[in-house]
Scaffold this active site. Structure first.
Site, PDB file in Angstrom:
ATOM      1  N   LYS A   1       0.812  -1.221   0.000  1.00 26.28           N
ATOM      2  CA  LYS A   1       0.000   0.000   0.000  1.00 26.28           C
ATOM      3  C   LYS A   1       0.851   1.281   0.000  1.00 26.28           C
ATOM      4  O   LYS A   1       0.446   2.284  -0.587  1.00 26.28           O
ATOM      5  CB  LYS A   1      -0.956   0.019   1.193  1.00 26.28           C
ATOM      6  CG  LYS A   1      -2.095  -1.001   1.066  1.00 26.28           C
ATOM      7  CD  LYS A   1      -3.080  -0.839   2.218  1.00 26.28           C
ATOM      8  CE  LYS A   1      -4.197  -1.871   2.135  1.00 26.28           C
ATOM      9  NZ  LYS A   1      -5.241  -1.649   3.149  1.00 26.28           N
TER      10      LYS A   1
ATOM     11  N   ASN B   1      -4.967   1.861  -1.773  1.00 15.03           N
ATOM     12  CA  ASN B   1      -5.494   0.489  -1.860  1.00 15.03           C
ATOM     13  C   ASN B   1      -6.259   0.230  -3.158  1.00 15.03           C
ATOM     14  O   ASN B   1      -6.687  -0.894  -3.403  1.00 15.03           O
ATOM     15  CB  ASN B   1      -6.377   0.158  -0.646  1.00 15.03           C
ATOM     16  CG  ASN B   1      -7.776   0.736  -0.754  1.00 15.03           C
ATOM     17  OD1 ASN B   1      -7.990   1.740  -1.442  1.00 15.03           O
ATOM     18  ND2 ASN B   1      -8.735   0.125  -0.087  1.00 15.03           N
TER      19      ASN B   1
ATOM     20  N   ASP C   1     -10.379   2.605   2.184  1.00 12.85           N
ATOM     21  CA  ASP C   1     -10.517   1.946   3.494  1.00 12.85           C
ATOM     22  C   ASP C   1     -11.340   2.792   4.477  1.00 12.85           C
ATOM     23  O   ASP C   1     -12.147   2.262   5.246  1.00 12.85           O
ATOM     24  CB  ASP C   1      -9.145   1.648   4.093  1.00 12.85           C
ATOM     25  CG  ASP C   1      -8.443   0.491   3.401  1.00 12.85           C
ATOM     26  OD1 ASP C   1      -9.139  -0.392   2.857  1.00 12.85           O
ATOM     27  OD2 ASP C   1      -7.193   0.466   3.398  1.00 12.85           O
TER      28      ASP C   1
ATOM     29  N   GLY D   1      -4.626   1.601  18.502  1.00 14.68           N
ATOM     30  CA  GLY D   1      -3.669   1.278  17.452  1.00 14.68           C
ATOM     31  C   GLY D   1      -3.282   2.501  16.650  1.00 14.68           C
ATOM     32  O   GLY D   1      -4.047   3.476  16.564  1.00 14.68           O
TER      33      GLY D   1
ATOM     34  N   GLY E   1      -1.294   1.488   9.882  1.00  9.65           N
ATOM     35  CA  GLY E   1      -1.924   1.903   8.628  1.00  9.65           C
ATOM     36  C   GLY E   1      -3.449   1.911   8.720  1.00  9.65           C
ATOM     37  O   GLY E   1      -4.114   2.827   8.227  1.00  9.65           O
TER      38      GLY E   1
ATOM     39  N   ASN F   1      -2.061   3.861  21.918  1.00  5.34           N
ATOM     40  CA  ASN F   1      -1.173   2.864  21.313  1.00  5.34           C
ATOM     41  C   ASN F   1      -0.095   2.406  22.283  1.00  5.34           C
ATOM     42  O   ASN F   1       0.389   3.180  23.099  1.00  5.34           O
ATOM     43  CB  ASN F   1      -0.524   3.429  20.049  1.00  5.34           C
ATOM     44  CG  ASN F   1       0.036   2.329  19.161  1.00  5.34           C
ATOM     45  OD1 ASN F   1      -0.639   1.322  18.923  1.00  5.34           O
ATOM     46  ND2 ASN F   1       1.261   2.493  18.685  1.00  5.34           N
TER      47      ASN F   1
ATOM     48  N   GLY G   1     -15.884  -6.392  11.652  1.00  2.00           N
ATOM     49  CA  GLY G   1     -15.051  -5.754  10.635  1.00  2.00           C
ATOM     50  C   GLY G   1     -15.339  -6.183   9.209  1.00  2.00           C
ATOM     51  O   GLY G   1     -14.783  -5.611   8.260  1.00  2.00           O
TER      52      GLY G   1
END
Ligand code: ATR
Length: 280
Positions: free
Chosen positions: A69, A90, A105, A130, A133, A154, A242
């Site tokens: 990516k 993407n 995304d 998180g 990416g 994170n 998801g």
């Protein structure tokens, strides 16, 4: 002369577990498009050459996944706004001979919440677990949807700070130790870490600390119900898995290459769920 068959691909390394051929294959059949969508394994050292020969090989475009990516971001001639914001590409397509790169995304993430938790964007602060990416795509979508308080947590604080600096106003960076306090008034919790993925069973945060109206989303979809989503359900909160992000991110690419805007239906979801059960 009849128009040549429209060809698209998904490339990654490895790529054999990708569900994208099944998704696009379903839509090609559903819409009776004379087209193909093929998985192509390309090693990182061959990726630039693959991009350069895409048009000569008859492709209209394709999807790009791990680990390409960022290389795709660097390798295209033009990028859409989302790709610039996220720093990754993407989706590839040709426009009058020019190679474009986009990122769908964030769209997939937001469309999934629209489907399963309407009104999600106005429930209050978002906590994003998180800072990789996937997190960048999520934060881009949250900002696009007008969220004013986005809290990144994170394990490696420095990466969260990098994203805070990248996305600017309304985004804050936090250590894992601050999570409990951050959840108390949050309207949305999103997990983008690998914690809870098959083989990495764990709870990335405790959803019982959230208020009653909060939505909990895991961008992981193997397993479909992660420990986080199970704990959210047990607590009476709205869990969103998801898979819908994967299905929805595929929509804009299909439309570009094949000229029809496809729909994410219960039938398509059931086909992919059945495949996940067969080959998790
Ligand atoms: P992706 O593109 O899927 O977001 P990534 O860029 O590798 O993948 O990011 C993975 C994220 O999961 C990171 O936020 C990572 O935390 P670090 O930045 O501290 O590495 C997080 N992560 C992975 N394994 C984890 C674990 N066992 N515990 C907590 N966080 C984890």
């Amino acid at each position: 002369m009849a128009e040549a068959m429209r060809k698209a691909f998904v490339t990654g390394h490895p790529i054999k577990h990708s569900r994208s051929p099944m998704i696009h294959g379903h839509w090609l059949a559903e819409h009776g498009v004379d087209g193909s969508y093929q998985a192509i394994d390309v090693a990182p050292r061959d990726f630039a050459e693959f991009l350069a020969s895409m048009q000569a090989n008859g492709y209209r475009g394709g999807n790009v996944t791990i680990p390409h990516k960022e290389a795709a971001f660097a390798g295209v001639a033009r990028r859409d706004h989302a790709a610039d914001e996220i720093g990754a590409v993407n989706t590839l397509w040709l426009e009058e001979g020019t190679l474009w790169g986009g990122n769908t995304d964030g769209h997939g993430f937001a469309a999934n919440l629209d489907d399963y938790a309407p009104g999600w964007a106005s429930r209050g602060p978002a906590v994003v677990l998180g800072a990789g990416g996937a997190s960048r795509a999520v934060i881009h979508a949250l900002k696009t949807r007008g969220l004013k308080d986005i809290r990144i947590v994170n394990r490696t604080l420095a990466r969260a700070i990098e994203l805070r600096d990248r996305f600017g106003a309304g985004v804050s960076a936090h250590e894992v130790a601050a999570t409990a306090e951050l959840l108390g008034d949050a309207g949305l919790l999103v997990n983008t870490t690998a914690l809870g993925m098959q083989g990495n069973e764990g709870l990335p945060a405790d959803p019982t600390l959230l208020p009653d109206h909060a939505v909990v989303n895991d961008i992981v979809y193997v397993p479909l119900e992660t420990p986080l989503l199970a704990a959210a359900r047990a607590r009476g909160l709205k869990p969103v898995d998801g898979l819908g992000m994967l299905l929805n991110q595929a929509v804009p690419g299909f439309e570009r290459w094949f000229g029809v805007r496809p729909k994410v239906t219960a039938e398509l979801r059931a086909i992919i769920v059945a495949d996940l059960v067969r080959k998790p």
